[in-house]
Motif scaffolding. Structure first.
Motif, PDB file in Angstrom:
ATOM      1  N   ILE A 105       8.891   0.338  -0.440  1.00 38.93           N
ATOM      2  CA  ILE A 105       8.469   0.267   0.885  1.00 38.93           C
ATOM      3  C   ILE A 105       8.075  -1.181   1.377  1.00 38.93           C
ATOM      4  O   ILE A 105       7.640  -2.024   0.382  1.00 38.93           O
ATOM      5  CB  ILE A 105       7.092   1.065   1.063  1.00 38.93           C
ATOM      6  CG1 ILE A 105       6.539   1.303   2.575  1.00 38.93           C
ATOM      7  CG2 ILE A 105       5.956   0.502   0.228  1.00 38.93           C
ATOM      8  CD1 ILE A 105       5.628   2.453   2.689  1.00 38.93           C
ATOM      9  N   SER A 106       8.498  -1.333   2.567  1.00 41.58           N
ATOM     10  CA  SER A 106       8.377  -2.485   3.067  1.00 41.58           C
ATOM     11  C   SER A 106       6.764  -3.366   3.279  1.00 41.58           C
ATOM     12  O   SER A 106       6.040  -2.405   3.176  1.00 41.58           O
ATOM     13  CB  SER A 106       9.243  -2.658   4.307  1.00 41.58           C
ATOM     14  OG  SER A 106       8.362  -2.102   5.529  1.00 41.58           O
ATOM     15  N   ARG A 107       6.661  -4.598   3.765  1.00 36.00           N
ATOM     16  CA  ARG A 107       5.314  -5.005   3.614  1.00 36.00           C
ATOM     17  C   ARG A 107       4.557  -4.508   4.530  1.00 36.00           C
ATOM     18  O   ARG A 107       3.153  -4.159   4.373  1.00 36.00           O
ATOM     19  CB  ARG A 107       5.444  -6.506   4.097  1.00 36.00           C
ATOM     20  CG  ARG A 107       5.886  -7.321   2.909  1.00 36.00           C
ATOM     21  CD  ARG A 107       6.021  -8.910   3.355  1.00 36.00           C
ATOM     22  NE  ARG A 107       6.802  -9.713   2.344  1.00 36.00           N
ATOM     23  CZ  ARG A 107       7.912  -9.745   2.042  1.00 36.00           C
ATOM     24  NH1 ARG A 107       8.897  -8.893   2.736  1.00 36.00           N
ATOM     25  NH2 ARG A 107       8.505 -10.427   1.125  1.00 36.00           N
ATOM     26  N   ASN A 108       4.924  -4.049   5.711  1.00 35.67           N
ATOM     27  CA  ASN A 108       4.115  -3.229   6.718  1.00 35.67           C
ATOM     28  C   ASN A 108       4.168  -1.643   6.861  1.00 35.67           C
ATOM     29  O   ASN A 108       3.685  -0.908   7.663  1.00 35.67           O
ATOM     30  CB  ASN A 108       4.562  -3.999   8.202  1.00 35.67           C
ATOM     31  CG  ASN A 108       5.973  -3.503   8.604  1.00 35.67           C
ATOM     32  OD1 ASN A 108       6.745  -2.729   7.822  1.00 35.67           O
ATOM     33  ND2 ASN A 108       6.352  -4.005   9.850  1.00 35.67           N
ATOM     34  N   GLY A 109       5.135  -1.222   5.897  1.00 43.63           N
ATOM     35  CA  GLY A 109       5.295   0.146   5.725  1.00 43.63           C
ATOM     36  C   GLY A 109       6.218   0.594   6.689  1.00 43.63           C
ATOM     37  O   GLY A 109       6.649   2.022   6.412  1.00 43.63           O
ATOM     38  N   ALA A 110       7.029  -0.199   7.470  1.00 42.34           N
ATOM     39  CA  ALA A 110       7.989   0.504   8.432  1.00 42.34           C
ATOM     40  C   ALA A 110       9.189   1.072   7.896  1.00 42.34           C
ATOM     41  O   ALA A 110       9.807   1.936   8.260  1.00 42.34           O
ATOM     42  CB  ALA A 110       8.155  -0.399   9.645  1.00 42.34           C
ATOM     43  N   GLY A 111       9.651   0.169   6.630  1.00 41.13           N
ATOM     44  CA  GLY A 111      10.747   0.507   6.127  1.00 41.13           C
ATOM     45  C   GLY A 111      10.573   1.125   4.679  1.00 41.13           C
ATOM     46  O   GLY A 111       9.630   0.665   3.818  1.00 41.13           O
TER      47      GLY A 111
END
Length: 122
Positions: A51-57
């Motif tokens: 998961i990406s840093r901000n959770g978007a990916g």
């Protein structure tokens, strides 16, 4: 580095669900991409999800897509892995990992937890 502690593993019957959680301490959690890997006896470590840093990916291994869901809460410094429709072949030690590099290989993650055992009975 960031320190990681996994929890939530256990024994479950095939078709059941488990939710793994990873708690982070140390450096700023939101600076890290987070991932889950697993390793079964006699096999190489396998990418499960990231998961990406901000959770978007979010990204998943081929055999997990549609059954597993990764999520994170940067305020709580946690990353979770919801596992549904579990199969005996999902049996492994599951590791939480943190990294700053792009990619889904283990080399992209520099910090690792101790692992939690997941056993799926048939």
């Amino acid at each position: 580095q960031v320190q990681l502690v996994e929890s939530g593993g256990g024994l479950v019957q095939a078709g059941g669900s488990l939710r793994l959680s990873c708690a982070a301490s140390g450096r700023t959690f939101s600076n890290y991409r987070m991932g889950w890997f697993r390793q079964a006896p006699g096999k190489e470590r396998e990418f499960v999800a990231a998961i990406s840093r901000n959770g978007a990916g979010t990204y998943y291994g081929d055999s997990m897509s549609g059954r597993f869901t990764i999520s994170r809460d940067n305020a709580k410094r946690t990353v979770d892995l919801q596992m549904n429709s579990l199969k005996p072949e999902d049996t492994a030690v599951y590791y939480c990992a943190a990294g700053v590099l792009v990619g889904t290989s283990a080399a992209s993650f520099g910090s690792w937890g101790q692992g939690t055992q997941v056993t799926v009975s048939s």
